[in-house]
Write a protein that holds these residues in place. Structure first.
Motif, PDB file in Angstrom:
ATOM      1  N   ARG A 136      41.854   6.323  72.783  1.00  0.00           N
ATOM      2  CA  ARG A 136      41.844   7.316  71.718  1.00  0.00           C
ATOM      3  C   ARG A 136      41.823   8.712  72.326  1.00  0.00           C
ATOM      4  O   ARG A 136      41.500   8.871  73.498  1.00  0.00           O
ATOM      5  N   TYR A 137      42.167   9.679  71.503  1.00  0.00           N
ATOM      6  CA  TYR A 137      42.140  11.054  71.977  1.00  0.00           C
ATOM      7  C   TYR A 137      41.795  11.982  70.811  1.00  0.00           C
ATOM      8  O   TYR A 137      41.904  11.625  69.642  1.00  0.00           O
ATOM      9  N   GLY A 138      41.359  13.165  71.157  1.00  0.00           N
ATOM     10  CA  GLY A 138      41.036  14.199  70.175  1.00  0.00           C
ATOM     11  C   GLY A 138      41.118  15.557  70.855  1.00  0.00           C
ATOM     12  O   GLY A 138      41.405  15.645  72.059  1.00  0.00           O
ATOM     13  N   ARG A 139      40.856  16.602  70.099  1.00  0.00           N
ATOM     14  CA  ARG A 139      40.961  17.956  70.657  1.00  0.00           C
ATOM     15  C   ARG A 139      39.744  18.795  70.318  1.00  0.00           C
ATOM     16  O   ARG A 139      39.172  18.675  69.234  1.00  0.00           O
ATOM     17  N   ILE A 140      39.417  19.638  71.263  1.00  0.00           N
ATOM     18  CA  ILE A 140      38.438  20.704  71.026  1.00  0.00           C
ATOM     19  C   ILE A 140      39.217  22.002  71.112  1.00  0.00           C
ATOM     20  O   ILE A 140      39.861  22.281  72.117  1.00  0.00           O
ATOM     21  N   ARG A 141      39.168  22.775  70.054  1.00  0.00           N
ATOM     22  CA  ARG A 141      39.881  24.054  70.011  1.00  0.00           C
ATOM     23  C   ARG A 141      38.852  25.166  70.192  1.00  0.00           C
ATOM     24  O   ARG A 141      37.906  25.279  69.427  1.00  0.00           O
ATOM     25  N   PHE A 142      39.053  25.958  71.229  1.00  0.00           N
ATOM     26  CA  PHE A 142      38.169  27.088  71.519  1.00  0.00           C
ATOM     27  C   PHE A 142      38.824  28.364  70.997  1.00  0.00           C
ATOM     28  O   PHE A 142      39.923  28.725  71.424  1.00  0.00           O
ATOM     29  N   TRP A 143      38.150  29.029  70.065  1.00  0.00           N
ATOM     30  CA  TRP A 143      38.680  30.222  69.402  1.00  0.00           C
ATOM     31  C   TRP A 143      38.062  31.487  69.951  1.00  0.00           C
ATOM     32  O   TRP A 143      36.850  31.566  70.141  1.00  0.00           O
ATOM     33  N   ARG A 144      38.889  32.484  70.184  1.00  0.00           N
ATOM     34  CA  ARG A 144      38.458  33.858  70.461  1.00  0.00           C
ATOM     35  C   ARG A 144      39.256  34.750  69.524  1.00  0.00           C
ATOM     36  O   ARG A 144      40.454  35.003  69.753  1.00  0.00           O
ATOM     37  N   GLY A 145      38.620  35.186  68.450  1.00  0.00           N
ATOM     38  CA  GLY A 145      39.319  36.022  67.480  1.00  0.00           C
ATOM     39  C   GLY A 145      40.488  35.279  66.884  1.00  0.00           C
ATOM     40  O   GLY A 145      40.331  34.212  66.284  1.00  0.00           O
ATOM     41  N   SER A 146      41.689  35.785  67.079  1.00  0.00           N
ATOM     42  CA  SER A 146      42.890  35.201  66.484  1.00  0.00           C
ATOM     43  C   SER A 146      43.644  34.273  67.433  1.00  0.00           C
ATOM     44  O   SER A 146      44.703  33.763  67.079  1.00  0.00           O
ATOM     45  N   VAL A 147      43.117  34.027  68.626  1.00  0.00           N
ATOM     46  CA  VAL A 147      43.800  33.158  69.597  1.00  0.00           C
ATOM     47  C   VAL A 147      42.910  31.960  69.935  1.00  0.00           C
ATOM     48  O   VAL A 147      41.689  32.003  69.749  1.00  0.00           O
ATOM     49  N   TYR A 148      43.528  30.894  70.444  1.00  0.00           N
ATOM     50  CA  TYR A 148      42.770  29.703  70.796  1.00  0.00           C
ATOM     51  C   TYR A 148      43.377  29.014  72.007  1.00  0.00           C
ATOM     52  O   TYR A 148      44.515  29.272  72.386  1.00  0.00           O
ATOM     53  N   ALA A 149      42.566  28.119  72.593  1.00  0.00           N
ATOM     54  CA  ALA A 149      43.009  27.248  73.684  1.00  0.00           C
ATOM     55  C   ALA A 149      42.492  25.850  73.379  1.00  0.00           C
ATOM     56  O   ALA A 149      41.334  25.685  72.974  1.00  0.00           O
ATOM     57  N   ASP A 150      43.342  24.835  73.547  1.00  0.00           N
ATOM     58  CA  ASP A 150      42.976  23.455  73.239  1.00  0.00           C
ATOM     59  C   ASP A 150      42.634  22.670  74.495  1.00  0.00           C
ATOM     60  O   ASP A 150      43.328  22.772  75.508  1.00  0.00           O
ATOM     61  N   LEU A 151      41.599  21.850  74.369  1.00  0.00           N
ATOM     62  CA  LEU A 151      41.248  20.859  75.376  1.00  0.00           C
ATOM     63  C   LEU A 151      41.450  19.495  74.720  1.00  0.00           C
ATOM     64  O   LEU A 151      40.863  19.223  73.676  1.00  0.00           O
ATOM     65  N   THR A 152      42.308  18.651  75.313  1.00  0.00           N
ATOM     66  CA  THR A 152      42.515  17.300  74.785  1.00  0.00           C
ATOM     67  C   THR A 152      41.583  16.359  75.520  1.00  0.00           C
ATOM     68  O   THR A 152      41.550  16.337  76.751  1.00  0.00           O
ATOM     69  N   VAL A 153      40.820  15.587  74.749  1.00  0.00           N
ATOM     70  CA  VAL A 153      39.855  14.617  75.284  1.00  0.00           C
ATOM     71  C   VAL A 153      40.451  13.224  75.101  1.00  0.00           C
ATOM     72  O   VAL A 153      40.758  12.822  73.978  1.00  0.00           O
ATOM     73  N   TYR A 154      40.643  12.516  76.226  1.00  0.00           N
ATOM     74  CA  TYR A 154      41.181  11.153  76.204  1.00  0.00           C
ATOM     75  C   TYR A 154      40.072  10.181  76.572  1.00  0.00           C
ATOM     76  O   TYR A 154      39.289  10.452  77.490  1.00  0.00           O
ATOM     77  N   GLN A 155      40.021   9.052  75.850  1.00  0.00           N
ATOM     78  CA  GLN A 155      39.092   8.005  76.228  1.00  0.00           C
ATOM     79  C   GLN A 155      39.910   6.736  76.441  1.00  0.00           C
ATOM     80  O   GLN A 155      40.596   6.252  75.530  1.00  0.00           O
ATOM     81  N   VAL A 156      39.818   6.209  77.657  1.00  0.00           N
ATOM     82  CA  VAL A 156      40.620   5.042  78.039  1.00  0.00           C
ATOM     83  C   VAL A 156      39.831   3.770  77.794  1.00  0.00           C
ATOM     84  O   VAL A 156      38.606   3.792  77.681  1.00  0.00           O
ATOM     85  N   ASP A 157      40.532   2.627  77.739  1.00  0.00           N
ATOM     86  CA  ASP A 157      39.873   1.355  77.381  1.00  0.00           C
ATOM     87  C   ASP A 157      39.426   0.547  78.608  1.00  0.00           C
ATOM     88  O   ASP A 157      39.182  -0.642  78.491  1.00  0.00           O
ATOM     89  N   TYR A 158      39.326   1.150  79.743  1.00  0.00           N
ATOM     90  CA  TYR A 158      38.901   0.440  80.931  1.00  0.00           C
ATOM     91  C   TYR A 158      37.862   1.272  81.673  1.00  0.00           C
ATOM     92  O   TYR A 158      37.678   2.434  81.417  1.00  0.00           O
ATOM     93  N   MET A 159      37.177   0.591  82.602  1.00  0.00           N
ATOM     94  CA  MET A 159      36.159   1.277  83.410  1.00  0.00           C
ATOM     95  C   MET A 159      36.449   1.111  84.886  1.00  0.00           C
ATOM     96  O   MET A 159      37.058   0.231  85.333  1.00  0.00           O
TER      97      MET A 159
END
Length: 133
Positions: A110-133
């Protein structure tokens, strides 16, 4: 003071000496406000992060944010729910942020995103979780 001549129709020599100006009559200088405009900017030192199914990171779980001022994080659900978080969720200026991931008992990637906002601009960090260890 030397005769400055005329400038258009105004005779500058009639203005007198600047040495006679009473500075106290100008008013208080502490009433001047200087406003500088810094454009909004935010960058991350990584734009993706991977976690194992038990929630542990495959490498580091910290990122460094460079921002032109106060910023905050916003979690984006990409269809898997929000299974991650960060600390701190907001700060002022540059800061290290630690990313956390829940345990994935489903055994799927699965994956998701954290969006970091500064005023009117942003940067995305995509978080991936894999099914193995």
């Amino acid at each position: 003071m030397a005769d400055l001549g005329s400038f258009g129709r105004v005779n500058l020599s009639q203005l007198g000496s600047l040495g006679r100006v009473n500075v106290a009559s100008i008013g208080s200088i502490n009433k001047i406000q200087v406003v500088s405009s810094v454009p909004d900017s935010i960058t991350l030192d990584a734009y993706q992060m991977f976690f194992y199914s038990d929630g542990s990171p495959t490498s580091s779980n910290r990122i460094y944010i460079t921002a032109s001022g106060s910023w905050y994080a916003d979690y984006i659900d990409t269809g898997y729910g929000v299974f991650f978080s960060c600390y701190p969720e907001s700060a002022s200026g540059n800061s290290y942020v630690t990313i956390y991931c829940d345990i994935n008992d489903g055994g799927f990637e699965r994956y998701g995103r954290i969006r970091f906002w500064r005023g009117s601009v942003y940067a995305d960090l995509t978080v991936y979780q894999v099914d193995y260890m």
